[in-house]
Design an enzyme around this catalytic site. Structure first.
Site, PDB file in Angstrom:
ATOM      1  CG  ASP A 166      -5.299   4.936 -10.852  1.00  0.00           C
ATOM      2  OD1 ASP A 166      -4.145   4.482 -10.859  1.00  0.00           O
ATOM      3  OD2 ASP A 166      -6.138   4.632  -9.982  1.00  0.00           O
ATOM      4  CE1 TYR A 244       3.428   2.791  -6.911  1.00  0.00           C
ATOM      5  CE2 TYR A 244       2.146   4.496  -8.012  1.00  0.00           C
ATOM      6  CZ  TYR A 244       2.204   3.300  -7.306  1.00  0.00           C
ATOM      7  OH  TYR A 244       1.059   2.635  -6.982  1.00  0.00           O
TER       8      TYR A 244
END
Length: 434
Positions: A166, A244
């Site tokens: 997601d 990330y």
């Protein structure tokens, strides 16, 4: 249509079921089978699903089983969301890495390699059993590290396994909102690996609105990624990285934070499973979302940023596109073919794909930014070294996988991680759930 959820006792399973309850399209899922090794967790989740379905007519039926082969028979779709070693394993991954002075995040760095070493053998066994008991099923993999696990499973399932995440969708939603456009009207030009990608364009009716957003510091820093990276760095990149990538661009700061997400979630979810109910699940879920990547922020997440990509919705759209032959474009983890020129045809990448009854096929994108090519190619080498180590069970291959990771970059540290981790090479790592 029958959907089997592996890791059926997992905390986020009610999200998937809630999406199924709201679905009224032709060919929708009518039967859900939850599989997990932990019968008590299955019972807890089944109770929450029953509360969700209490006032819904013709809700999909729900059954539970600890027998994998039994659960798989007759499946049209298999959704894999297992957590090998449970949250205790994640906490161990993070604490061992931190003790060695490197990043311990669960899918990035040493933690991600350790997680992959435990998970790949189990995922391969699951893939083999699906090929026997449900050979016509489509497999949607959400098990982390998603790109690595999906690539490993292709050995038995080929193109019938598709990885989802997601993060790219959540990024696209937030960027579109900041740019003043509807994400449904936009083409997201995104390229990379799972948890290592860049949004390089947001095209609306042939016009890329990203450059205007990059030029406006106030709007650029109004959403999650803008706050994480800062307007100056994003302008330097000319793209919006997946959240990330904060662990790669701000590695020292991330290591210094010393945060252990796994330990927090282990304690938090224990409270839910000790006294499960829909109300306690909702309360725990909100707390989980509010504290996501908290070590990277100095303030609480904005309400708008809590609206992530919704992996449940991604999975639902993917199933609809395949089952109903209804074309959709989704960012997925699939074999590269010729999409990213820096990787070979079999490498699983995370890019926009055209989906229909024939599965998912990657489409042309703007490639990985020049400064990201080294990261992407290095991480693909690490993923494959981890898969080799997991299959062979050889310590030397595990050390190699860790030592080659840019967030470890030390053979000595790699050896220490392998030799001190309680769940690797002889440790007890039973399959659990997220």
């Amino acid at each position: 249509m029958k959907l089997v959820i592996l890791g059926g006792g997992g905390f986020r399973v009610p999200l998937v079921y809630r999406a199924l309850l709201a679905d009224r399209s032709p060919g929708r899922v009518t039967e859900v089978v939850l599989h997990d090794l932990d019968a008590s967790r299955l019972a807890a989740v089944c109770g929450v699903l029953a509360e969700l379905a209490a006032d819904v007519s013709d809700a999909p039926t729900v059954t539970a089983s600890t027998d994998l082969d039994e659960a798989l028979r007759g499946a049209d779709f298999v959704f894999s969301a297992i957590r090998v070693g449970g949250l205790g394993g994640r906490a161990a991954d993070e604490s061992v890495a931190a003790g060695c002075g490197v990043l311990g995040q669960e899918t990035v760095g040493a933690g991600g390699v350790a997680y992959g070493l435990r998970t790949v053998p189990v995922a391969l066994d699951i893939a083999r059993r699906i090929s026997v008991h449900a050979p016509d099923a489509w497999v949607i993999n959400f098990t982390n590290p998603a790109g690595m696990v999906t690539e490993a499973m292709t050995a038995h399932l080929g193109d019938r396994v598709i990885g989802i995440c997601d993060s790219p969708v959540g990024l696209g939603k937030r960027v579109a909102r900041a740019a003043g456009v509807e994400v449904a009207d936009a083409w997201l030009d995104y390229a990379g690996l799972n948890h290592l990608g860049w949004l390089r364009g947001v095209h609306v009716r042939g016009h890329d609105v990203l450059p205007d957003l990059l030029a406006d510091a106030e709007r650029l820093e109004s959403f999650e990624e803008g706050k994480l990276f800062g307007a100056e760095w994003l302008r330097s990149l000319g793209a919006i990285p997946n959240e990330y990538l904060h662990y790669y661009y701000f590695t020292r700061e991330a290591v210094a934070s010393g945060a252990s997400r796994g330990a927090f979630l282990l304690d938090q979810q224990k409270r839910f499973y000790d006294a499960p109910s829909l109300e306690s699940w909702e309360r725990t879920r909100l707390e989980r979302e509010q504290t996501y990547m908290a070590e990277t922020r100095d303030e609480e997440r904005d309400a708008d940023d809590l609206d992530g990509g919704g992996y449940d919705q991604v999975a639902l759209e993917l199933m609809h596109a395949i089952a109903s032959d209804k074309r959709a474009t989704l960012i997925l983890n699939v074999p590269n073919r010729t999409t990213l020129t820096c990787l070979d045809v079999d490498a699983v990448v995370e890019v926009p794909c055209l989906v229909d009854a024939n599965g998912a096929r990657p489409v042309a994108v703007s490639q990985v930014p020049d400064e990201g090519v080294g990261l992407v190619t290095s991480l693909k080498v690490v993923e494959r070294a981890t898969i080799k180590a997991a299959i062979s069970g050889e310590r030397a291959h595990a050390v190699k996988a860790l030592a080659l990771h840019p967030l470890v970059d030390s053979v000595a540290v790699a050896r220490k991680i392998v030799d001190t981790h309680p769940l690797l090479f002889g440790g007890d790592a039973r399959r659990g759930t997220a």
